[in-house]
Design a protein around this motif. Structure first.
Motif, PDB file in Angstrom:
ATOM      1  N   HIS A   1       0.696  -1.181  -0.111  1.00 54.67           N
ATOM      2  CA  HIS A   1      -0.485  -0.065  -0.135  1.00 54.67           C
ATOM      3  C   HIS A   1       0.986   1.372  -0.037  1.00 54.67           C
ATOM      4  O   HIS A   1       0.740   2.475  -0.432  1.00 54.67           O
TER       5      HIS A   1
ATOM      6  N   GLU B   1     -13.990  -3.094   2.597  1.00 51.83           N
ATOM      7  CA  GLU B   1     -13.290  -3.761   2.094  1.00 51.83           C
ATOM      8  C   GLU B   1     -12.589  -2.193   1.074  1.00 51.83           C
ATOM      9  O   GLU B   1     -11.587  -2.905   0.168  1.00 51.83           O
TER      10      GLU B   1
ATOM     11  N   GLN C   1      -9.849  -0.949   1.607  1.00 48.98           N
ATOM     12  CA  GLN C   1      -8.340  -0.906   1.671  1.00 48.98           C
ATOM     13  C   GLN C   1      -7.756  -1.831   0.582  1.00 48.98           C
ATOM     14  O   GLN C   1      -6.943  -1.571  -0.178  1.00 48.98           O
ATOM     15  N   HIS C   2      -8.660  -2.589   0.544  1.00 49.88           N
ATOM     16  CA  HIS C   2      -7.965  -3.981  -0.153  1.00 49.88           C
ATOM     17  C   HIS C   2      -8.344  -3.859  -1.874  1.00 49.88           C
ATOM     18  O   HIS C   2      -7.775  -3.299  -2.498  1.00 49.88           O
TER      19      HIS C   2
ATOM     20  N   GLY D   1      -6.211  -0.568  -2.340  1.00 51.92           N
ATOM     21  CA  GLY D   1      -4.681  -0.862  -2.668  1.00 51.92           C
ATOM     22  C   GLY D   1      -3.876  -0.123  -1.777  1.00 51.92           C
ATOM     23  O   GLY D   1      -2.913   0.514  -1.967  1.00 51.92           O
TER      24      GLY D   1
ATOM     25  N   SER E   1      -3.901   2.450   2.265  1.00 50.64           N
ATOM     26  CA  SER E   1      -3.912   2.401   3.873  1.00 50.64           C
ATOM     27  C   SER E   1      -4.859   2.905   4.340  1.00 50.64           C
ATOM     28  O   SER E   1      -5.515   3.714   3.797  1.00 50.64           O
TER      29      SER E   1
END
Length: 183
Positions: free
Chosen positions: A88, A152, A154-155, A158, A160
């Protein structure tokens, strides 16, 4: 700590740049962006710090402190980034350097002749802001809030947790969501 005063229209300009980059990549305003593909699309070489000569001036201080730098590379531009950082952070570092390129900031040596870090606060602040917008546009931030995708985001993007919260706050997504009574 004093709050940075942006030049008139900068935030809108930054989001437009982030949207145009997505458009050139064939992405919608809410799509995540891959900084590596952006570098490729805009003919910017991406170099990993681990592949640089250990005697390089980038490594005068501890390499863990080095994030990324934009450098001239012949007729092209290159970004050297610290590939030992969390993925990240790497994405954020690369987008920060892409922001320098997109804003037309001049490449300057990372260190002064005395080995100190060269730093222009307003230029770095602009690159920080646009780097964040490249990772998550205003439209993407609003999408996260209205679709309740916080868990979801952040994932998916990609980024922080700190970057996600910053973009949700600075884009106005938090405020718009609260005003709409959607909380």
């Amino acid at each position: 700590m004093t709050e940075l005063t942006w030049r008139r229209g900068f935030k809108t300009e930054a989001n437009r740049i982030a949207l145009r980059a997505r458009e050139k990549m064939g992405l919608t305003p809410i799509c995540p962006i891959d900084p590596l593909q952006v570098c490729e699309r805009f003919d910017i070489r991406l170099l990993k710090l681990s592949e640089i000569d250990p005697k390089s001036s980038f490594l005068r201080s501890e390499s863990t402190k080095f994030s990324a730098v934009t450098v001239p590379c012949g007729l092209h531009t290159a970004i050297v980034h610290n590939d030992s950082h969390h993925p990240h952070r790497q994405r954020s570092n690369i987008c920060h350097e892409l922001a320098h390129c997109f804003l037309g900031h001049k490449c300057t040596p990372p260190l002064t002749p005395h080995g100190e870090r060269a730093h222009d606060g307003s230029v770095e602040a602009e690159a920080n802001y646009l780097g964040g917008a490249l990772l998550l546009t205003n439209e993407g931030a609003w999408h996260v809030m209205y679709r309740q995708l916080l868990a979801e985001a952040q994932h998916v993007y990609g980024i922080s947790e700190a970057m996600l919260n910053y973009r949700l706050r600075i884009s106005g997504a938090y405020t718009r969501y609260r005003r709409a009574g959607a909380y």
